[in-house]
Design a protein around this motif. Structure first.
Motif, PDB file in Angstrom:
ATOM      1  N   PRO A 192      13.715  56.650-104.983  1.00  0.00           N
ATOM      2  CA  PRO A 192      13.138  55.356-104.602  1.00  0.00           C
ATOM      3  C   PRO A 192      13.466  55.062-103.144  1.00  0.00           C
ATOM      4  O   PRO A 192      14.366  55.668-102.559  1.00  0.00           O
ATOM      5  CB  PRO A 192      13.861  54.370-105.530  1.00  0.00           C
ATOM      6  N   LEU A 193      12.725  54.144-102.547  1.00  0.00           N
ATOM      7  CA  LEU A 193      13.100  53.614-101.241  1.00  0.00           C
ATOM      8  C   LEU A 193      14.225  52.619-101.469  1.00  0.00           C
ATOM      9  O   LEU A 193      14.126  51.755-102.338  1.00  0.00           O
ATOM     10  CB  LEU A 193      11.904  52.935-100.589  1.00  0.00           C
ATOM     11  N   ILE A 194      15.315  52.746-100.703  1.00  0.00           N
ATOM     12  CA  ILE A 194      16.489  51.906-100.944  1.00  0.00           C
ATOM     13  C   ILE A 194      16.927  51.261 -99.633  1.00  0.00           C
ATOM     14  O   ILE A 194      16.834  51.869 -98.566  1.00  0.00           O
ATOM     15  CB  ILE A 194      17.643  52.734-101.563  1.00  0.00           C
ATOM     16  N   ALA A 195      17.375  50.006 -99.713  1.00  0.00           N
ATOM     17  CA  ALA A 195      17.878  49.266 -98.562  1.00  0.00           C
ATOM     18  C   ALA A 195      19.297  48.812 -98.839  1.00  0.00           C
ATOM     19  O   ALA A 195      19.602  48.349 -99.950  1.00  0.00           O
ATOM     20  CB  ALA A 195      16.996  48.049 -98.267  1.00  0.00           C
ATOM     21  N   LEU A 196      20.163  48.954 -97.837  1.00  0.00           N
ATOM     22  CA  LEU A 196      21.565  48.573 -97.974  1.00  0.00           C
ATOM     23  C   LEU A 196      22.000  47.736 -96.778  1.00  0.00           C
ATOM     24  O   LEU A 196      21.435  47.845 -95.690  1.00  0.00           O
ATOM     25  CB  LEU A 196      22.465  49.810 -98.076  1.00  0.00           C
ATOM     26  N   ASN A 197      23.018  46.911 -97.009  1.00  0.00           N
ATOM     27  CA  ASN A 197      23.653  46.174 -95.936  1.00  0.00           C
ATOM     28  C   ASN A 197      24.362  47.173 -95.018  1.00  0.00           C
ATOM     29  O   ASN A 197      25.214  47.949 -95.472  1.00  0.00           O
ATOM     30  CB  ASN A 197      24.656  45.174 -96.521  1.00  0.00           C
ATOM     31  N   ALA A 198      24.004  47.179 -93.734  1.00  0.00           N
ATOM     32  CA  ALA A 198      24.544  48.183 -92.821  1.00  0.00           C
ATOM     33  C   ALA A 198      26.042  48.019 -92.585  1.00  0.00           C
ATOM     34  O   ALA A 198      26.729  48.985 -92.250  1.00  0.00           O
ATOM     35  CB  ALA A 198      23.805  48.125 -91.488  1.00  0.00           C
ATOM     36  N   GLU A 199      26.568  46.830 -92.777  1.00  0.00           N
ATOM     37  CA  GLU A 199      27.998  46.596 -92.559  1.00  0.00           C
ATOM     38  C   GLU A 199      28.845  47.027 -93.751  1.00  0.00           C
ATOM     39  O   GLU A 199      29.949  47.561 -93.576  1.00  0.00           O
ATOM     40  CB  GLU A 199      28.248  45.111 -92.274  1.00  0.00           C
ATOM     41  N   THR A 200      28.318  46.830 -94.964  1.00  0.00           N
ATOM     42  CA  THR A 200      29.147  47.023 -96.159  1.00  0.00           C
ATOM     43  C   THR A 200      28.690  48.159 -97.068  1.00  0.00           C
ATOM     44  O   THR A 200      29.463  48.626 -97.892  1.00  0.00           O
ATOM     45  CB  THR A 200      29.148  45.729 -96.994  1.00  0.00           C
ATOM     46  N   GLY A 201      27.421  48.584 -96.960  1.00  0.00           N
ATOM     47  CA  GLY A 201      26.894  49.583 -97.878  1.00  0.00           C
ATOM     48  C   GLY A 201      26.409  48.998 -99.191  1.00  0.00           C
ATOM     49  O   GLY A 201      25.975  49.732-100.087  1.00  0.00           O
ATOM     50  N   GLU A 219      15.871  48.112-104.258  1.00  0.00           N
ATOM     51  CA  GLU A 219      15.282  49.431-104.453  1.00  0.00           C
ATOM     52  C   GLU A 219      13.813  49.249-104.799  1.00  0.00           C
ATOM     53  O   GLU A 219      13.454  48.326-105.515  1.00  0.00           O
ATOM     54  CB  GLU A 219      15.987  50.206-105.572  1.00  0.00           C
ATOM     55  N   GLN A 220      12.975  50.164-104.280  1.00  0.00           N
ATOM     56  CA  GLN A 220      11.548  50.087-104.545  1.00  0.00           C
ATOM     57  C   GLN A 220      11.089  51.417-105.161  1.00  0.00           C
ATOM     58  O   GLN A 220      10.871  52.414-104.485  1.00  0.00           O
ATOM     59  CB  GLN A 220      10.779  49.795-103.249  1.00  0.00           C
ATOM     60  N   GLU A 221      10.949  51.408-106.496  1.00  0.00           N
ATOM     61  CA  GLU A 221      10.557  52.612-107.237  1.00  0.00           C
ATOM     62  C   GLU A 221       9.108  52.998-106.969  1.00  0.00           C
ATOM     63  O   GLU A 221       8.725  54.153-107.163  1.00  0.00           O
ATOM     64  CB  GLU A 221      10.753  52.382-108.744  1.00  0.00           C
ATOM     65  N   ALA A 222       8.285  52.066-106.508  1.00  0.00           N
ATOM     66  CA  ALA A 222       6.871  52.346-106.264  1.00  0.00           C
ATOM     67  C   ALA A 222       6.636  53.113-104.968  1.00  0.00           C
ATOM     68  O   ALA A 222       5.492  53.460-104.656  1.00  0.00           O
ATOM     69  CB  ALA A 222       6.076  51.042-106.240  1.00  0.00           C
ATOM     70  N   GLY A 280      11.650  44.384 -99.996  1.00  0.00           N
ATOM     71  CA  GLY A 280      11.136  45.618-100.563  1.00  0.00           C
ATOM     72  C   GLY A 280       9.763  45.510-101.183  1.00  0.00           C
ATOM     73  O   GLY A 280       9.275  46.471-101.783  1.00  0.00           O
ATOM     74  N   ALA A 281       9.107  44.363-101.047  1.00  0.00           N
ATOM     75  CA  ALA A 281       7.772  44.185-101.620  1.00  0.00           C
ATOM     76  C   ALA A 281       6.762  45.048-100.871  1.00  0.00           C
ATOM     77  O   ALA A 281       6.792  45.140 -99.641  1.00  0.00           O
ATOM     78  CB  ALA A 281       7.356  42.717-101.558  1.00  0.00           C
ATOM     79  N   VAL A 282       5.857  45.684-101.619  1.00  0.00           N
ATOM     80  CA  VAL A 282       4.819  46.521-101.020  1.00  0.00           C
ATOM     81  C   VAL A 282       3.658  45.635-100.586  1.00  0.00           C
ATOM     82  O   VAL A 282       3.034  44.966-101.422  1.00  0.00           O
ATOM     83  CB  VAL A 282       4.339  47.595-102.004  1.00  0.00           C
ATOM     84  N   ALA A 283       3.353  45.623 -99.284  1.00  0.00           N
ATOM     85  CA  ALA A 283       2.272  44.791 -98.764  1.00  0.00           C
ATOM     86  C   ALA A 283       0.921  45.460 -98.974  1.00  0.00           C
ATOM     87  O   ALA A 283      -0.056  44.798 -99.325  1.00  0.00           O
ATOM     88  CB  ALA A 283       2.496  44.513 -97.281  1.00  0.00           C
TER      89      ALA A 283
END
Length: 228
Positions: free
Chosen positions: A46-55, A60-63, A98-101
């Motif tokens: 999946p596409l995943i996003a994390l806080n750059a300071e803490t991890g 997560e975007q499974e699509a 993470g919403a798909v536009a």
């Protein structure tokens, strides 16, 4: 950086000291991360996003599945978007949630090249070839496409032209019209160019080549062997 065991690491740039480490998938991942607005994004299944300071995982975007191409950053109307190519299509994703536009034809290992509101990308084996889209928050409008023998590498937009290198060919394509300005045969392992100091450099397994970014003719300025 994404490691070989699907761990994502944050390292101190000065010392290399590990700040945090977290598991973000399984198996070997080939993607590079994108970092912007305090958020690190990676295509690791999946596409995943994390806080750059803490991890800490933010969403997560499974699509938007993928593990080869890398997310590209695009800004419009005060918002930040991610343009992500997958095996099926290319998705525009809102950075914050993470919403798909929207989605357009894609489907390849190529990462998207962005210049203002234009996006160039190689699409899949049954796709459009090299495609140029005009971007908006609502859609990606196909402006032109050119059939080229490439499924893996990423294009480069520079000074009003798209430089598409890979699949045994180097091509310079006019950004406005899609006209091929020049096309030459190259080693099949030469791929994914970058630009620095006004020169284009695609790498191969054993060599690095420097090309003049001129639409009039293909000009190789120099080359160097790379040790294995």
């Amino acid at each position: 950086v994404v490691g070989a065991n699907a761990d994502l690491y944050c390292l101190d740039a000065d010392t290399g000291r590990k700040i945090w480490q977290t598991k973000v998938g399984s198996g070997i991942q080939h993607t590079s991360v994108a970092v912007t607005d305090g958020i690190v994004v990676a295509a690791v299944g999946p596409l995943i996003a994390l806080n750059a300071e803490t991890g800490e995982t933010l969403w997560e975007q499974e699509a938007v599945p993928g593990s080869f191409s890398s997310p590209s950053i695009w800004r419009s109307g005060g918002k930040t978007y991610l343009l992500c190519n997958t095996r099926q299509d290319l998705s525009c994703v809102n950075l914050l949630d993470g919403a798909v536009a929207w989605k357009v034809p894609g489907g390849n290992n190529s990462s998207a090249a962005i210049s203002q509101d234009y996006m160039a990308v190689f699409t899949g084996p049954r796709g459009l070839g090299l495609a140029l889209y005009k971007l908006s928050p609502r859609t990606g409008e196909l402006l032109w496409s050119v059939e080229l023998p490439n499924r893996e590498s990423s294009p480069l937009i520079y000074n009003g032209h798209v430089y598409a290198i890979g699949g045994g060919q180097a091509n310079c394509v006019d950004l406005s019209t899609g006209e091929i300005k020049w096309q030459v045969e190259i080693p099949t392992d030469m791929t994914s160019p970058v630009v620095a100091d006004g020169k284009i450099s695609p790498a191969a397994i054993h060599s690095l080549t420097m090309i003049a970014p001129t639409p009039e003719t293909y000009t190789a300025l120099s080359s160097a062997s790379l040790p294995i």
